[in-house]
Write a protein that holds these residues in place. Structure first.
Motif, short mmCIF file in Angstrom:
data_model
loop_
_atom_site.label_atom_id
_atom_site.label_comp_id
_atom_site.label_asym_id
_atom_site.label_seq_id
_atom_site.Cartn_x
_atom_site.Cartn_y
_atom_site.Cartn_z
N LEU A 112 0.84 -1.20 0.00
CA LEU A 112 0.00 0.00 0.00
C LEU A 112 0.87 1.24 0.00
O LEU A 112 1.98 1.24 0.55
CB LEU A 112 -0.88 0.01 1.24
N LEU A 113 0.36 2.28 -0.61
CA LEU A 113 1.02 3.58 -0.54
C LEU A 113 0.25 4.45 0.46
O LEU A 113 -0.90 4.81 0.23
CB LEU A 113 1.05 4.26 -1.91
N LEU A 114 0.87 4.72 1.58
CA LEU A 114 0.28 5.57 2.62
C LEU A 114 0.84 6.97 2.48
O LEU A 114 2.06 7.16 2.41
CB LEU A 114 0.60 5.02 4.01
N ILE A 115 -0.04 7.97 2.45
CA ILE A 115 0.38 9.36 2.28
C ILE A 115 -0.18 10.17 3.43
O ILE A 115 -1.40 10.17 3.66
CB ILE A 115 -0.11 9.95 0.94
N ALA A 116 0.67 10.84 4.16
CA ALA A 116 0.24 11.70 5.27
C ALA A 116 0.52 13.15 4.90
O ALA A 116 1.57 13.48 4.34
CB ALA A 116 0.98 11.34 6.55
N GLU A 154 2.37 -8.08 8.52
CA GLU A 154 3.21 -8.42 7.38
C GLU A 154 2.60 -7.96 6.06
O GLU A 154 2.71 -8.63 5.03
CB GLU A 154 3.50 -9.92 7.35
N CYS A 155 1.97 -6.82 6.11
CA CYS A 155 1.44 -6.17 4.91
C CYS A 155 2.45 -5.13 4.42
O CYS A 155 2.89 -4.28 5.21
CB CYS A 155 0.11 -5.49 5.19
N GLY A 156 2.79 -5.16 3.15
CA GLY A 156 3.74 -4.20 2.62
C GLY A 156 3.16 -2.80 2.51
O GLY A 156 1.96 -2.62 2.30
N TYR A 157 4.03 -1.82 2.66
CA TYR A 157 3.58 -0.44 2.52
C TYR A 157 4.77 0.48 2.27
O TYR A 157 5.93 0.13 2.54
CB TYR A 157 2.84 0.03 3.78
N ARG A 158 4.47 1.64 1.74
CA ARG A 158 5.40 2.78 1.70
C ARG A 158 4.67 3.96 2.31
O ARG A 158 3.54 4.27 1.90
CB ARG A 158 5.84 3.11 0.28
N ALA A 180 -0.60 3.49 12.14
CA ALA A 180 -1.22 2.52 11.24
C ALA A 180 -0.17 1.66 10.55
O ALA A 180 -0.35 0.44 10.38
CB ALA A 180 -2.06 3.26 10.20
N ALA A 181 0.95 2.26 10.16
CA ALA A 181 2.01 1.51 9.50
C ALA A 181 2.58 0.43 10.40
O ALA A 181 2.91 -0.67 9.94
CB ALA A 181 3.11 2.48 9.05
N ALA A 182 2.68 0.75 11.68
CA ALA A 182 3.20 -0.26 12.62
C ALA A 182 2.28 -1.47 12.64
O ALA A 182 2.76 -2.63 12.71
CB ALA A 182 3.33 0.35 14.01
N ARG A 183 0.99 -1.28 12.58
CA ARG A 183 0.04 -2.39 12.56
C ARG A 183 0.17 -3.19 11.25
O ARG A 183 0.07 -4.42 11.25
CB ARG A 183 -1.38 -1.87 12.71
N LEU A 184 0.35 -2.47 10.15
CA LEU A 184 0.53 -3.18 8.88
C LEU A 184 1.77 -4.06 8.92
O LEU A 184 1.76 -5.18 8.40
CB LEU A 184 0.63 -2.16 7.72
N LYS A 185 2.78 -3.52 9.52
CA LYS A 185 4.02 -4.30 9.62
C LYS A 185 3.80 -5.54 10.48
O LYS A 185 4.28 -6.65 10.14
CB LYS A 185 5.12 -3.44 10.22
#
Length: 801
Positions: free
Chosen positions: A647-651, A671-675, A663-668
């Motif tokens: 996923l591409l997360l934009i703040a 084991e869900c990929g993100y930027r 939220a990114a910490a939860r994705l990690k």
């Protein structure tokens, strides 16, 4: 103007001895010279000779006679600009085919401005000094354009279009409200309905009545003089213009000469100042505010010459008396009140119809109106030989001084400021501390640049305590160490007034900070400046004033302790809609990112910046190198985690970055990929709307590197309203089915920060719910059942804190 004036008998004797005085005294066309004006001219002439500004009194009278002729020709041309397609320079009556099919013009106000502006030109010629001018009622521009053409005071593009005699004058008429467009859709003519970048000497459009009243005292620097023509309608309605004596100081302000055109009418009705009682009450109000009101005949160009000279002399004497300890601030600021009737000099004067189209009907189609036109322009006509003699005399009196188009306020370009050394931090603190430190050091490093700080309310609360201690509130009677007579901070519970102090200070350094919700009251004034600066750029004469930031702090997400009136993201959204090369909209997340932005903001020319930033302590998200990259590129990759279908997360916003990181910490964990990308300057990633905006975009390759096509699923958490952000940022959110935007949803009240986020569905948990939708998995794949219930509005919001 009454003291030491000659009697009528003495004026009669003077006329017998001085034929030039007698010739002027007889009047010309519509201009009659009342005994009081005759006496004032007598005194003016002798004062100019005594000051070695004129060789003899006859020279003054001859020039004033020339001013009368130029003024009459100006009235004649203004009326033609409204109604006619062509002029007849032999004075012959116009025929039906000589008139426009659709006449248009703010005729009455423009006619009132002719004696005012030609009087201003006359005083410049008599004294050999080029003053600047400002006109609050910009719709009266026909007066300025007509007289600029008649006196040869033109920018090159207007000279090329309009200066070749009858042909050029006809082109001026046809271009005025001609609506001609270039192939790109822009106006084809170097002429407009208001003051614009083609109007020689113009510095503001004057399209929004009331802002000239707030700005004029802050425009001139010491040694300069500005004549401000103001509107009686705006004076009734705009609070803040009556505070000018509170702000004006001889030590850092040039001479400001306000002159109200009191014609007594708005568009549809009489103004309060259109009655004797209203005008007298206004004079008393001005006196009570610290002004020195001086009524005079607003129908006579010579009266304008005399009153402007008298105002200069009075203010200069008061400055001298202040230096000798006789007077203290506030000094009585001379304020001219030009008493006239709307549309003086033509049919319908004094009526509501005078505002726009005074004739009963279109003279092209109506014989009676055609007869009225010809009947009422005949007394205004000036033969070409006589007009040329007047023009030559005015030019001969130029005495080597600059044209009015080149007055110093119209050519404002202060030297580039010396930038202070930047210091970065690695601890939690208020991002406003970066601005506080930087501006104090910037002012200290540039003593030749006049500082102004616009403060609607709480400078200390907004964490600008260093600025407050260094520059101090400007007051008349200081009561503590944070106030001073010569303070540089303009403080008033009037956002329009304080932002105008900085918008007008185009020769110095500026800073405005306000609660985000209340910045909205500044929008009209800010937009007027941005539009005028953009038009100057498009005309090939870009504005030279130094850029500065409008800071929206105590903002929506940290103002939950107040009611929803304090929770509003409109300001940054509206400015994001303006051209990005004229105003940057920025969301620094921490001290370092704010500090790295400031040099580029203050080194810019003719460009503002809106900084939306917290005042509370925030973590340091970025080190120096990252902050500098953010300032350069407008966005930066914060962190990445490799995984399937990333996923591409934009703040966009400091609090939004905190939520996105959570939220990114939860994705990690899942084991869900993100930027995760932080978007500091959204306007750098929009689709450009014209060729100038292309230059304000991120450098080639930056958008592709930060927002690669392979990352199709995108979630944006923004400070703004989601719909606004999505509309501007569609190039990085190309597929609505594969993207989600979260932000301010017009929900609020007396809540804390977490409560505001929950009410607007803008928490870390809402981000994860959006991620789950895009990945087509249940929310419980990323949230616990209790968290998912809270997001669905069926659980306890406390669990998401």
């Amino acid at each position: 103007m009454s003291q030491l004036l000659p009697s009528l008998a003495e004026l009669d004797q003077h006329a017998e001895a001085q034929p030039a005085f007698a010739a002027w005294r007889a009047g010309y066309g519509p201009f009659e010279h009342a005994p009081q004006t005759q006496a004032a001219v007598f005194r003016l002439a002798h004062q100019l000779v005594q000051a070695n500004l004129q060789p003899d009194v006859d020279s003054v009278y001859r020039l004033l006679s020339a001013v009368d002729r130029l003024g009459s020709a100006g009235l004649w041309l203004v009326v033609h600009m409204t109604y006619a397609r062509r002029v007849r320079l032999d004075g012959a009556p116009l025929e039906a085919e000589d008139f426009k099919e659709m006449p248009e013009g703010h005729t009455g106000g423009a006619l009132n401005m002719v004696p005012a502006y030609v009087g201003y030109l006359g005083l410049n010629a008599l004294t050999g000094s080029t003053r600047g001018w400002l006109m609050g009622q910009g719709h009266c521009v026909a007066a300025i354009e007509a007289l600029n053409l008649l006196t040869g005071n033109l920018h090159p593009e207007q000279e090329q279009a309009y200066a070749d005699g009858e042909t050029g004058m006809n082109r001026l008429l046809q271009d005025f409200y001609g609506y001609h467009q270039a192939s790109d859709g822009s106006p084809a003519a170097p002429l407009g309905s208001h003051v614009n970048a083609h109007t020689a000497g113009g510095i503001a459009e004057g399209g929004y009545l009331g802002f000239a009243e707030l700005q004029y005292a802050h425009i001139p620097l010491p040694g300069e003089t500005l004549v401000a023509f103001l509107s009686d309608g705006a004076a009734e309605e705009q609070r803040g213009s009556d505070w000018i004596p509170r702000w004006w100081r001889a030590e850092d302000c040039g001479l400001a000469l306000p002159v109200m055109i009191a014609n007594g009418r708005r568009i549809e009705q009489r103004t309060q100042l259109g009655t004797h009682e209203g005008l007298e009450g206004f004079r008393q109000h001005l006196a009570g505010c610290g002004f020195d009101p001086i009524p005079f005949d607003g129908r006579d160009p010579a009266a304008f010459v005399c009153i402007l000279w008298e105002m200069e002399q009075r203010l200069a004497r008061r400055v001298e008396e202040k230096a000798r300890g006789i007077l203290n601030y506030p000094l009585p600021i001379p304020y001219g009140i030009a008493e006239t009737v709307k549309g003086f000099g033509f049919y319908g004067a004094g009526s509501n119809a005078a505002h726009n189209l005074p004739l009963p009907a279109n003279p092209r189609l109506d014989a009676e109106s055609r007869e009225l036109f010809n009947q009422h322009v005949a007394p205004l006509f000036v033969a070409q030989e006589e007009l040329q003699a007047a023009r030559t005399l005015l030019a001969r009196n130029r005495q080597g001084r600059p044209l009015e188009r080149d007055n110093p306020m119209a050519l404002r370009r202060p030297p580039a400021p010396v930038m202070p050394r930047l210091s970065f931090r690695d601890d939690s603190c208020s991002p406003m501390a970066a601005v506080d430190e930087f501006f104090v050091e910037l002012v200290r490093a540039n003593p030749g640049l006049r500082p102004r700080v616009g403060n609607p309310d709480e400078l200390a609360s907004n964490r600008l305590g260093g600025v407050l201690r260094a520059l101090k509130h400007r007051v008349i009677d200081p009561e503590n160490e944070l106030e001073a007579v010569d303070g540089s901070i303009i403080t008033a519970l009037n956002e329009e007034a304080v932002v105008s102090a900085c918008l007008a200070n185009q020769g110095g350094l500026n800073l405005v900070a306000s609660y985000e919700a209340f910045c909205v009251k500044m929008l009209g004034a800010v937009r007027q400046t941005l539009i005028f600066a953009r038009l100057q750029k498009e005309a090939g004469r870009p504005a030279g004033w130094l850029g500065w930031p409008l800071i929206a702090t105590s903002h929506t997400w940290e103002n939950g302790k107040n009611q929803q009136s304090h929770q509003d993201t409109t300001f940054c959204e509206a400015l994001l809609g303006e051209m990005n090369d004229m105003v940057r909209v920025l969301f620094p997340a921490d001290h370092n990112s704010a500090k790295a932005l400031l040099p580029s903001i203050y080194q810019a020319r003719g460009q503002l910046a809106c900084l939306v930033m917290p005042k509370r302590e925030r973590p340091q998200f970025f080190d120096q190198a990252q902050a500098e990259r953010l300032a350069r590129d407008g966005a930066i990759v914060v962190e990445e985690y490799q995984g399937d279908d990333p996923l591409l997360l934009i703040a966009c916003g400091s609090y939004q970055l905190s939520e996105m990181r959570r939220a990114a910490a939860r994705l990690k964990e899942a084991e869900c990929g993100y930027r995760l990308v932080y978007l500091q300057e959204p306007g750098r990633f929009r689709a450009p709307r014209d060729r100038w905006e292309i230059e304000a975009l991120a450098s080639d390759g930056v958008a592709e590197r930060l927002f690669p096509d392979r990352l199709e699923m995108r979630v944006l958490l923004t400070h703004m309203r989601p719909e606004v952000a999505r509309g501007h940022l569609w190039p990085i959110l190309p597929d609505a089915r594969k993207s989600s935007v979260l932000g301010y949803r017009n929900r609020g009240g007396t809540l804390d920060e977490s409560g505001m986020q929950f009410a607007n569905r803008a928490t870390w948990a809402n981000v994860l719910a959006a991620c789950a939708r895009l990945r087509n998995v249940p929310r419980t794949a990323l949230l616990t059942p209790d968290e998912a219930a809270a997001v669905a509005g069926k659980g306890d919001p406390e669990i998401l804190r």
